[in-house]
Design a protein around this motif. Structure first.
Motif, short mmCIF file in Angstrom:
data_model
loop_
_atom_site.label_atom_id
_atom_site.label_comp_id
_atom_site.label_asym_id
_atom_site.label_seq_id
_atom_site.Cartn_x
_atom_site.Cartn_y
_atom_site.Cartn_z
N ALA A 145 0.85 -1.21 0.00
CA ALA A 145 0.00 0.00 0.00
C ALA A 145 0.88 1.25 0.00
O ALA A 145 1.84 1.34 0.78
CB ALA A 145 -0.92 0.00 1.19
N ILE A 146 0.53 2.19 -0.84
CA ILE A 146 1.29 3.44 -0.98
C ILE A 146 0.42 4.58 -0.43
O ILE A 146 -0.66 4.87 -0.95
CB ILE A 146 1.67 3.73 -2.43
CG1 ILE A 146 2.43 2.54 -3.04
CG2 ILE A 146 2.47 5.02 -2.52
CD1 ILE A 146 3.73 2.23 -2.35
N THR A 147 0.90 5.20 0.63
CA THR A 147 0.17 6.34 1.22
C THR A 147 0.95 7.64 1.12
O THR A 147 0.39 8.72 1.31
CB THR A 147 -0.16 6.06 2.69
OG1 THR A 147 1.06 5.81 3.40
CG2 THR A 147 -1.07 4.84 2.82
N ASP A 148 2.24 7.54 0.86
CA ASP A 148 3.08 8.72 0.73
C ASP A 148 2.93 9.28 -0.68
O ASP A 148 3.24 8.59 -1.66
CB ASP A 148 4.54 8.34 1.00
CG ASP A 148 5.47 9.56 1.01
OD1 ASP A 148 4.96 10.68 0.76
OD2 ASP A 148 6.67 9.39 1.24
N THR A 149 2.41 10.50 -0.79
CA THR A 149 2.17 11.08 -2.11
C THR A 149 3.13 12.23 -2.41
O THR A 149 2.81 13.13 -3.18
CB THR A 149 0.72 11.60 -2.22
OG1 THR A 149 0.50 12.56 -1.18
CG2 THR A 149 -0.26 10.46 -2.10
N LYS A 150 4.33 12.21 -1.80
CA LYS A 150 5.28 13.26 -2.10
C LYS A 150 5.67 13.20 -3.57
O LYS A 150 5.58 12.15 -4.22
CB LYS A 150 6.51 13.14 -1.22
CG LYS A 150 7.40 11.95 -1.52
CD LYS A 150 8.61 11.91 -0.58
CE LYS A 150 9.51 10.71 -0.89
NZ LYS A 150 10.68 10.66 0.01
N ALA A 151 6.08 14.35 -4.09
CA ALA A 151 6.36 14.43 -5.51
C ALA A 151 7.51 13.51 -5.90
O ALA A 151 8.49 13.34 -5.16
CB ALA A 151 6.69 15.86 -5.90
N ASN A 152 7.35 12.86 -7.08
CA ASN A 152 8.40 12.07 -7.72
C ASN A 152 8.87 10.90 -6.85
O ASN A 152 10.07 10.60 -6.77
CB ASN A 152 9.58 12.96 -8.11
CG ASN A 152 9.17 14.07 -9.06
OD1 ASN A 152 8.52 13.80 -10.07
ND2 ASN A 152 9.53 15.30 -8.73
N LEU A 153 7.91 10.23 -6.19
CA LEU A 153 8.22 9.02 -5.43
C LEU A 153 8.46 7.88 -6.42
O LEU A 153 7.59 7.57 -7.24
CB LEU A 153 7.05 8.66 -4.50
CG LEU A 153 7.16 7.35 -3.74
CD1 LEU A 153 8.34 7.37 -2.75
CD2 LEU A 153 5.86 7.03 -3.02
N THR A 154 9.64 7.25 -6.37
CA THR A 154 10.04 6.22 -7.34
C THR A 154 10.11 4.86 -6.66
O THR A 154 10.74 4.73 -5.60
CB THR A 154 11.39 6.55 -7.98
OG1 THR A 154 11.30 7.84 -8.62
CG2 THR A 154 11.79 5.51 -9.02
N ILE A 155 9.46 3.86 -7.29
CA ILE A 155 9.43 2.49 -6.76
C ILE A 155 9.89 1.54 -7.86
O ILE A 155 9.37 1.57 -8.98
CB ILE A 155 8.01 2.10 -6.30
CG1 ILE A 155 7.51 3.08 -5.22
CG2 ILE A 155 7.97 0.67 -5.80
CD1 ILE A 155 6.06 2.90 -4.87
#
Length: 575
Positions: A511-521
């Motif tokens: 689950a992804i909850t961090d919406t900071k700009a340019n989050l790369t996975i």
């Protein structure tokens, strides 16, 4: 008039009616007749107004058939002015407030003898000249039966007259008549009194015999206005008439309708054009308008404080005023001006370029004068600086795919493309399939350009996508929303913001909850996933909710929004 001189007697009625009043302005060495037509009152800058009467005396208050000496006369309320004079001008047939209705015989002890009828005729001629009744008009007379001596005071007001404010241009006007012009002439000089200081209002004395408005039955008569107004520092003014003629041979004259006149020029302010873009220049014009007698006004001055936010621009000030001193350094908020209106000039202007870094309405009024002398304060003037007209550029789509084998989208694009016209574009799609890559449902997009009441512009874009499933379930979300907004401010700058809202986003089961700009996975050996990808520029921003790149060369964008405000004529953004 001493014995042996012939009196100037007017026999019967005047032969013609005088049309208008000729006003004579004293100039160095000469008297020059000016127009007899009074100028119509007007508030227009550059159109001279008539002088304002501060004080007037016609020597009629309480007068009838009995002559009196001028020192016994009291003017009308509320001033109740009284007068004094040197003794030489109160004896030997001098200093009488006379009229044609006076008795035929002179006052006892007056020294007028057989010249009394001539004394009365001077008063009557002045009445006719002023458009009144020559039979009842009163005037202060002098039929010198002895040498008065030089530079003696012939009339002085006892009580100074309040003029309301200091630093006014004042002058005088008087009707005067003279007879026996073959002999020595009266030489009348008027002074304004500021306390004990006597300030001359003339460059050459008044000589009706030398400079008549007309001559009637041997009597020279006219109206005389000084051409040398005084920038008067006090708030109360006195008046003194000095006769420079020492001889009693001739020197036979009378005066009436003494006026102190306010001839202060009018200061007006105006901006042009009335509306300009932020960062450009408007012109602030100061107009200094003379009064209708058009006498010289030397040394008026004012200091103008500009409204907060308005400053002097780089362009040099321009003026057609005489002897100007304009202090207006670029970048400052204050303008100082000193100058002169030459004789005969109706008006002059001072033009100063001004600018503002922020949008707004800037108003200049009388209260903004830090100081002034010799001008009437202005009314108000306003200039509006508006934000620059920027072109809207806004785009949104639900998704797109590009790869070696497949190209899809953009899905349900909404577009506002490089236009100055406000508007909106909206689209919706129930379901979309990305062959071999996944699916999405309920796509809604919107692009818009709007202008608020202050003229500020906003370009905005929104992409909303529901029920996302990609890469065989490695990337899923219940809903994603991307927004981009470019807003112009009152300084003409563009401020951009971007945002992504995620509901139940999972990447590779996490689950992804961090919406900071340019989050790369990274999903090893499968794909690189960028969440809330943002690219900014000077005029806008682009936002991708999800951007996926695979080793096989597939490039997938889901939820794209971008917005920009651009200078018209420049290329549209391409990011």
């Amino acid at each position: 008039m001493r014995d042996g001189h012939v009196g100037g007697h007017v026999h019967g009625a005047l032969r013609y009616a005088l049309v208008g009043v000729a006003v004579f302005a004293l100039s160095a060495g000469s008297v020059v007749a000016q127009s007899t037509t009074a100028m119509a009152a007007s508030a227009a800058p550059g159109v001279p107004q008539d002088p304002q009467v501060v004080f007037t005396e016609n020597f009629e208050n309480g007068q009838g058939a009995a002559p009196i000496v001028v020192t016994d006369y009291t003017g009308p309320a509320p001033v109740d002015q009284t007068y004094k004079a040197d003794p030489a001008w109160l004896t030997a047939c001098n200093g009488w407030v006379a009229s044609q209705q006076n008795p035929a015989n002179p006052p006892a002890g007056s020294g007028c003898g057989g010249w009394w009828s001539s004394v009365k005729q001077l008063a009557g001629t002045l009445g006719k000249w002023a458009g009144g009744d020559p039979a009842t008009n009163h005037a202060v007379t002098a039929y010198t039966n002895a040498d008065p001596g030089p530079n003696k005071t012939q009339l002085e007001a006892v009580t100074p007259v309040a003029i309301g404010a200091p630093n006014r241009f004042l002058t005088f006007s008087v009707d005067a008549a003279e007879v026996n012009c073959y002999a020595n002439h009266a030489k009348m000089g008027f002074y304004l009194l500021d306390g004990q200081q006597a300030v001359p209002t003339f460059t050459t004395p008044i000589e009706p015999c030398a400079n008549p408005g007309t001559t009637v039955g041997g009597i020279a008569v006219g109206t005389y206005t000084s051409n040398s107004p005084v920038l008067f520092g006090g708030s109360a003014v006195g008046l003194r008439l000095v006769n420079f003629q020492a001889s009693g041979y001739g020197n036979d004259a009378a005066f009436d309708n003494v006026r102190i006149l306010d001839v202060t020029p009018q200061l007006d302010v105006a901006y042009s054009p009335a509306s300009v873009e932020v960062g450009t220049d408007a012109t602030l014009t100061f107009t200094i308008t003379n009064t209708s007698e058009l006498a010289v006004k030397n040394g008026w001055s004012f200091t103008e404080r500009l409204p907060t936010g308005l400053t002097v621009a780089a362009a040099a000030p321009a003026t057609d005023c005489a002897a100007p001193q304009v202090t207006a350094p670029a970048g400052s908020g204050q303008i100082g001006v000193t100058g002169t209106l030459p004789a005969g000039q109706a008006s002059c202007t001072v033009k100063v370029a001004v600018t503002a870094a922020r949008a707004g309405t800037y108003t200049t009024c009388a209260a903004d004068l830090a100081g002034y002398a010799g001008v009437n304060p202005p009314g108000c003037a306003a200039v509006r600086f508006v934000p620059p007209v920027l072109a809207f550029d806004a785009h949104a789509h639900g998704g797109r795919v590009s790869s070696r084998l497949l190209s899809v989208g953009p899905l349900e694009p909404s577009d506002i493309t490089c236009t100055e016209t406000p508007g909106a574009d909206r689209h919706a799609l129930v379901k979309a399939t990305l062959p071999g890559l996944g699916s999405l449902r309920a796509i809604r997009t919107e692009a818009s350009g709007s202008v608020d009441p202050a003229g500020l512009r906003t370009a905005a874009a929104t992409a909303r996508t529901a029920h996302l499933r990609l890469l065989g379930g490695l990337v899923t979300a219940k809903e994603i929303v991307s927004t981009a907004k470019a807003q112009g401010d009152d300084a003409g700058h563009v401020n951009s913001t971007g945002q992504v809202t995620l509901t139940d986003l999972k990447v590779n089961g996490v689950a992804i909850t961090d919406t900071k700009a340019n989050l790369t996975i990274d999903i090893p050996l499968v794909a690189k996933v960028v969440i809330n990808e943002q690219v900014t520029s000077a005029d806008g921003i682009a936002v991708n909710a999800i951007h996926i790149r695979t080793p096989a060369g597939a490039d997938i964008v889901i939820g794209h929004a971008r917005a920009a405000l651009t200078v018209p004529g420049k290329p549209c953004p391409t990011y």
